[in-house]
Design a protein around this motif. Structure first.
Motif, short mmCIF file in Angstrom:
data_model
loop_
_atom_site.label_atom_id
_atom_site.label_comp_id
_atom_site.label_asym_id
_atom_site.label_seq_id
_atom_site.Cartn_x
_atom_site.Cartn_y
_atom_site.Cartn_z
N TYR A 46 0.46 2.09 13.60
CA TYR A 46 0.81 0.68 13.64
C TYR A 46 0.60 0.02 12.28
CZ TYR A 46 0.60 -4.26 14.67
OH TYR A 46 0.81 -5.61 14.63
N CYS A 47 -0.56 0.30 11.66
CA CYS A 47 -0.85 -0.29 10.34
C CYS A 47 0.16 0.20 9.30
CB CYS A 47 -2.26 0.08 9.90
SG CYS A 47 -3.57 -0.74 10.84
N ASN A 48 0.53 1.47 9.36
CA ASN A 48 1.52 2.01 8.43
C ASN A 48 2.87 1.33 8.61
OD1 ASN A 48 -0.32 3.80 7.32
ND2 ASN A 48 0.26 5.49 8.67
N GLY A 49 3.27 1.16 9.87
CA GLY A 49 4.58 0.57 10.14
C GLY A 49 4.67 -0.90 9.81
N ARG A 50 3.60 -1.63 10.05
CA ARG A 50 3.65 -3.09 9.85
C ARG A 50 3.22 -3.52 8.45
NH1 ARG A 50 4.41 -7.60 12.77
NH2 ARG A 50 3.41 -9.51 12.05
N TYR A 51 2.22 -2.83 7.90
CA TYR A 51 1.64 -3.28 6.63
C TYR A 51 1.80 -2.28 5.49
CZ TYR A 51 -0.59 -6.77 9.57
OH TYR A 51 -0.81 -7.80 10.45
N GLY A 52 2.28 -1.09 5.81
CA GLY A 52 2.39 -0.08 4.77
C GLY A 52 1.09 0.66 4.53
N GLY A 53 0.14 0.54 5.45
CA GLY A 53 -1.12 1.26 5.32
C GLY A 53 -2.29 0.45 5.85
N VAL A 54 -3.37 1.16 6.17
CA VAL A 54 -4.52 0.48 6.76
C VAL A 54 -5.24 -0.42 5.76
CG1 VAL A 54 -6.14 2.38 6.30
CG2 VAL A 54 -6.52 0.84 8.26
N GLN A 55 -5.19 -0.08 4.45
CA GLN A 55 -5.83 -0.96 3.46
C GLN A 55 -5.12 -2.31 3.38
OE1 GLN A 55 -7.22 0.69 -0.34
NE2 GLN A 55 -6.69 2.73 0.45
N ASN A 56 -3.80 -2.29 3.51
CA ASN A 56 -3.07 -3.56 3.51
C ASN A 56 -3.35 -4.35 4.77
OD1 ASN A 56 -1.88 -3.12 1.00
ND2 ASN A 56 -0.11 -2.06 1.89
#
Length: 334
Positions: A313-323
């Motif tokens: 989910y983080c990759n798809g929405r923000y481009g990664g968990v850090q973002n």
């Protein structure tokens, strides 16, 4: 999709429309009403007399664990879809919103909300009554009282490199502080004897604060790596150790793990069956929890499945968990 936030003691929802509910702001959502979730046991709906159901919880998503800013449309709900419906269920005077699709009658709402009735429960309207989003389903359970307790949430230790200290020298930047998980149970007694105790709500009343240790690099050049800025977190417990090892083995970094720990600690306190009255569920507080089925059929009980969904989910929405972590710091949600 992503801004499903979960707070304590909001005003009663039965009088609010769906759109009004979704537009509740941080200033009006300081506290979410405790919910009759003894009926919401996801992992074992048959646990009843002489038993204690597994803990559910929902997140505190600001520094004090009290504030919230909620999305303004369905697409903002974390993991939700535009076709989802929202029906309010009131249990012993407390509220929960069930999120789902293809609702037909009262029974379909209870089924999708994993709400199991006990013998003697009174349901209004009856199970065969058709529902709309303006319907409020009321369940009354006799001879049950609310009991509330607090339990500690452990903090993590984070190390950060700094050019301001000689190489190898360490300094404690901030001391750690345990968080507080408040748990409310629906308890039935015969005299002083407990017949059943069902935990239905457990939420992060106060988020833990990490202990931060600075480690000198001995270099005059500023340390600019993501790992130095976010820090490296020491895994605590089985779930965090697995998350760390999985990320590193799959091309992730220490900073990715630190971002993961921070978000999950604030969203659910690392409770696998954390459940928000809004319908958000699990470690990442997916809304509704069934969205995590895309990562595995055991989404309701398996922390590994939930974390894999979270990273996807983080990759798809923000481009990664850090973002996603950076967004969380500014918006107190992700």
């Amino acid at each position: 999709m992503a801004k499903a936030n979960h707070r304590k003691q909001t005003k009663t929802l039965s009088s609010l429309s769906k759109r009004q509910w979704l537009k509740i702001t941080a200033s009006t959502a300081a506290v979410v009403t405790l919910v009759g979730g003894s009926l919401f046991a996801v992992q074992d709906h048959n646990m009843r007399q002489n038993s204690v159901n597994r803990v559910t919880s929902y997140s505190a998503t600001d520094a004090n664990g009290l504030n919230v800013s909620r999305g303004t449309d369905r697409e903002d709900l974390r993991g939700g879809q535009a076709g989802d419906s929202y029906v309010n269920v009131k249990i012993n005077g407390q509220n929960r919103t069930v999120v789902g699709s293809h609702f037909t009658d009262v029974k379909s709402v209870l089924d999708q909300g994993d709400i199991t009735l006990d013998t003697g429960d009174v349901v209004t309207p009856d199970l065969k009554t058709k529902v709309t989003e303006s319907t409020t389903i009321t369940i009354d359970r006799a001879d049950a009282d609310l009991e509330t307790t607090d339990a500690p949430i452990g903090f993590n230790v984070v190390t950060k490199e700094t050019a301001s200290l000689p190489k190898g020298q360490q300094k404690v930047e901030s001391e750690g502080r345990e968080g507080v998980m408040e748990t409310t149970s629906l308890v039935t007694k015969a005299g002083n004897k407990i017949i059943s105790s069902n935990v239905f709500t457990s939420f992060v009343k106060q988020a833990p604060v990490d202990k931060v240790i600075l480690i000198g690099t001995g270099s005059k050049a500023p340390v600019s790596s993501a790992a130095a800025n976010i820090g490296s977190t020491v895994p605590a417990g089985e779930m965090q150790q697995w998350a760390h090892d999985y990320l590193i083995a799959n091309g992730g970094s220490e900073a990715d793990f630190t971002a993961t720990v921070y978000i999950i600690s604030h969203e659910s306190g690392w409770r696998v069956n954390a459940q928000n009255p809004s319908g958000a569920y699990g470690l990442p507080q997916a809304l509704p929890g069934s969205k995590m089925s895309s990562a595995g059929a055991d989404w309701a009980t398996n922390y590994q499945t939930q974390l894999k969904w979270f990273w996807s989910y983080c990759n798809g929405r923000y481009g990664g968990v850090q973002n996603a972590y950076k967004h969380w710091l500014s918006a107190h949600n992700y």
